[in-house]
Design a protein around this motif. Sequence first.
Motif, PDB file in Angstrom:
ATOM      1  N   ASP A 651     -60.979 -17.401  32.039  1.00 21.28           N
ATOM      2  CA  ASP A 651     -60.470 -16.035  31.982  1.00 21.28           C
ATOM      3  C   ASP A 651     -61.573 -15.102  31.497  1.00 21.28           C
ATOM      4  OD1 ASP A 651     -60.577 -16.979  29.412  1.00 21.28           O
ATOM      5  OD2 ASP A 651     -58.416 -16.955  29.095  1.00 21.28           O
ATOM      6  N   ALA A 653     -63.440 -11.051  32.165  1.00 20.75           N
ATOM      7  CA  ALA A 653     -63.978 -10.316  33.311  1.00 20.75           C
ATOM      8  C   ALA A 653     -65.274 -10.953  33.823  1.00 20.75           C
ATOM      9  CB  ALA A 653     -64.232  -8.867  32.931  1.00 20.75           C
ATOM     10  N   ALA A 668     -64.703  -8.428  44.493  1.00 18.45           N
ATOM     11  CA  ALA A 668     -64.494  -7.782  43.199  1.00 18.45           C
ATOM     12  C   ALA A 668     -63.995  -6.352  43.386  1.00 18.45           C
ATOM     13  CB  ALA A 668     -65.787  -7.794  42.386  1.00 18.45           C
ATOM     14  N   ILE A 671     -60.377  -6.417  44.575  1.00 14.61           N
ATOM     15  CA  ILE A 671     -59.457  -6.755  43.480  1.00 14.61           C
ATOM     16  C   ILE A 671     -59.204  -5.538  42.606  1.00 14.61           C
ATOM     17  CG2 ILE A 671     -59.248  -8.071  41.338  1.00 14.61           C
ATOM     18  CD1 ILE A 671     -60.625 -10.416  42.796  1.00 14.61           C
ATOM     19  N   ASP A 672     -60.269  -4.821  42.248  1.00 11.23           N
ATOM     20  CA  ASP A 672     -60.103  -3.623  41.410  1.00 11.23           C
ATOM     21  C   ASP A 672     -59.215  -2.599  42.110  1.00 11.23           C
ATOM     22  OD1 ASP A 672     -61.663  -4.710  39.448  1.00 11.23           O
ATOM     23  OD2 ASP A 672     -63.520  -3.694  40.068  1.00 11.23           O
ATOM     24  N   LYS A 675     -55.552  -3.906  42.281  1.00 11.27           N
ATOM     25  CA  LYS A 675     -54.909  -3.830  40.961  1.00 11.27           C
ATOM     26  C   LYS A 675     -54.438  -2.413  40.676  1.00 11.27           C
ATOM     27  CE  LYS A 675     -56.918  -7.477  38.056  1.00 11.27           C
ATOM     28  NZ  LYS A 675     -57.811  -7.712  36.901  1.00 11.27           N
ATOM     29  N   LYS A 723     -64.338 -17.181  37.451  1.00 16.86           N
ATOM     30  CA  LYS A 723     -63.667 -16.026  36.836  1.00 16.86           C
ATOM     31  C   LYS A 723     -63.187 -15.046  37.902  1.00 16.86           C
ATOM     32  CE  LYS A 723     -65.916 -15.987  32.290  1.00 16.86           C
ATOM     33  NZ  LYS A 723     -66.784 -15.202  31.363  1.00 16.86           N
ATOM     34  N   LEU A 724     -63.973 -14.936  38.970  1.00 17.06           N
ATOM     35  CA  LEU A 724     -63.568 -14.055  40.066  1.00 17.06           C
ATOM     36  C   LEU A 724     -62.310 -14.600  40.755  1.00 17.06           C
ATOM     37  CD1 LEU A 724     -64.342 -11.468  41.514  1.00 17.06           C
ATOM     38  CD2 LEU A 724     -65.823 -12.816  43.026  1.00 17.06           C
ATOM     39  N   ASN A 726     -60.075 -16.332  39.259  1.00 18.35           N
ATOM     40  CA  ASN A 726     -58.992 -16.047  38.308  1.00 18.35           C
ATOM     41  C   ASN A 726     -58.525 -14.605  38.438  1.00 18.35           C
ATOM     42  OD1 ASN A 726     -57.355 -17.028  35.993  1.00 18.35           O
ATOM     43  ND2 ASN A 726     -58.399 -15.353  34.936  1.00 18.35           N
ATOM     44  N   GLU A 727     -59.439 -13.715  38.801  1.00 16.57           N
ATOM     45  CA  GLU A 727     -59.064 -12.314  39.013  1.00 16.57           C
ATOM     46  C   GLU A 727     -58.119 -12.165  40.212  1.00 16.57           C
ATOM     47  OE1 GLU A 727     -60.299  -9.117  37.295  1.00 16.57           O
ATOM     48  OE2 GLU A 727     -59.972 -10.838  35.963  1.00 16.57           O
ATOM     49  N   ALA A 731     -54.579 -10.529  39.828  1.00 15.66           N
ATOM     50  CA  ALA A 731     -54.239  -9.340  40.618  1.00 15.66           C
ATOM     51  C   ALA A 731     -52.882  -9.507  41.295  1.00 15.66           C
ATOM     52  CB  ALA A 731     -55.326  -9.080  41.657  1.00 15.66           C
TER      53      ALA A 731
END
Length: 743
Positions: A651, A653, A668, A671-672, A675, A723-724, A726-727, A731
């Motif tokens: 986990d 960022a 990335a 995802i932003d 979200k 981690k990406l 996990n994003e 999301a």
Amino acid sequence: MPDLLLELFSEEIPARMQAKAADDLKRLVTDKLVAEGLVYEGAKAFATPRRLTLTVHGIPARQPDLKDERKGPKVGAPDAAVQGFLKATGLGSLDEAKIQRDPKKGDFYVALIEKPGRPAIDVLAEILPVIVRTFPWPKSMRWGERSAKPGALQWVRPLHSIIATFGIDTEEPDVVAFDVSGIKAGQVTRGHRFMAPDEISVRRFEDYEAKLADAKVVLDPQRRKDIILADAKTLAQAQNYALVEDAGLLDEVSGLVEWPVPLMGSFDEAFLSIPDEVIRATIRANQKCFVVADPATGKLANKFILTANIEASDGGAAITAGNERVIRARLSDAKFFYETDLKTKLEDRLPKFDQIVFHEKLGKQAERIARIERLAVEIAPLVGADVEKAKRAAKLCKADLLTEVVGEFPELQGLMGKYYALAQGEDAGVAAACEEHYKPQGPADRVPTDPVSIAVALADKLDTLVGFWAIDEKPTGSKDPYALRRAALGVIRLVLDNQLRIRVRALVSKASLPYADRAFKAEDIEATQKLRDAEEILGREDLVEELAEQGWTTEGRYDFVYYVEKTVSAPLMSFFADRLKVQLRDQGARHDLVDAVFALEGQDDILMIVRRVEALAAFLATDDGKNLLAGTKRAANILRIEEKKDGRAFDGAPDASLYAQDEEKALAAAIDRAKAEAGAAVAKEDFAAAMTAMAGLRPAVDAFFDKVTVNADDKAVRENRLKLLNEIRAATRAVADFSKIQD
């Protein structure tokens, strides 16, 4: 192929037992036939007040021959093994066995056993008496001189005769020869007790059914119901009335007569001052009669329809007069009860509840009413109800349980409360809530729409659920003695049908407060210090404050809130989720989507859950939805494997400076963007727009898995890519937990 006719003729079988008994007879006989290798073509069972009948057609004339090979000991085995083999297989010597050769394991003996099939009539003669003797009646009896003998037959009522014939339709059938406690199977029965009491000799089912009809017996229960309903409607229409149909009563009456003859009677118009429901309940319960109504007004007329079991020589005048006398007496009692009840106000009855226990662990009925009243006041503003009216309705809603009419007819509880409330001048909304707070009581029951009724109905059901959860009396398996599943479905239907925005968990917490001293025990609580600073306690500050006002210590307050969360709120919300899945599944929705939405933190707004499930279902039906689900699951699977390997979660960022490929950067950014857009859409409760925002992830996810190697050699790059992934998982949780969704 031959057919079987079986009749078990007795004294009157209770109407409530007939349908199940017919089904049991069919099941027991056909199961035994199949077990004996006699596979039949069809079977049908019937019941009248004095007989159970079964016809099975297309039974083979004999069992098939059976051939079996049984493996024995090796050639040259010890004599004890050989003798055991011969005894088990019935062979006289090893000369009757054959030798089977096996190059690897060696030669061994094999017995060829042939068992010729028996005639089906012999098999029937063996299984039918066993079925009769072991028939599963709810209640049974012994009778006559045989009752004292060991092994005497027990039957629901004295059994008089048995028909058992077997044969093909072109020949005279054979009697299946057996005897049960001196009652020999034959081919003789009797018709109607009064109109055709003589013996009737029958051969097979068609002959049997026709002769019974001539002897004033309608064998088929459905045919009897059709006759009663059609003739009753005709009688009513002839006098410009409409029959008040009653499916349950029709089932019962059809089990009381073999030759239905509907007749119309009347009663004094003065009794029409009693509420219609009381008249109907009185006539139904005491005389098993139907009532009729004036189609112009919908009000009952002073007429009723009875079902005689005989074509009387006087046209049924004496039968009708007898029923009229009984109904007159019963309605006189009902009128007395009703008028007596009106003399005492509902509110004046309430002190008696101080002496009536609702449940030994949940206190007196008076305490329960106080809890419902308190909770109704909390709910009223949430559903647009007048607070004072909701409080008043909650206070009075159980009072009719103490009235004479409800004591006589418990099924009228609530309804009589409405009548008495109106008679004593209560507000119409308060009176309606007295009746409707029990609703809905089943999937076909009406859902209240008046805000006061909704508030009290929700309070009543939530208090019941919370109370039994607090004392750990939850439903288990098929057992639900307090109808808690029905209560939970009632809450769900009240919310959905009325489009209510209610936080159920908060109401559960509120409903738990009155149980604090009764349900909460310090020894039930685990160590709670860790919880006192946890986020979940912040959402229960209202409970903490109320407990403080009641004088609870700081430690006691937090311990009780912990108790409510872990013992009541969390498991009860899971129960609501299960009930909601049942409700939505019946409407064609997928249960896994309910799980996916309920898995999100704080999901207790049932209406929004359903809307979110609907939007999620629509999204997953598209290509974007299917592909995004596949990509999300792939990301979750990789994460699960790598997290298990490394013993930690990925986990936090990702570091943008470690992105080595354009596909990482594109994912990335997607995802932003998703979200932000999905979060804004969810905040506006626009779940369709939230799903559209999620769909924007699909191209970037597909490209990432196509071009990027997650487990890179560089440890820092590998961790950043995990981690990406996990994003992606985080999301999609803006709309649902995709890990709960089945492929």
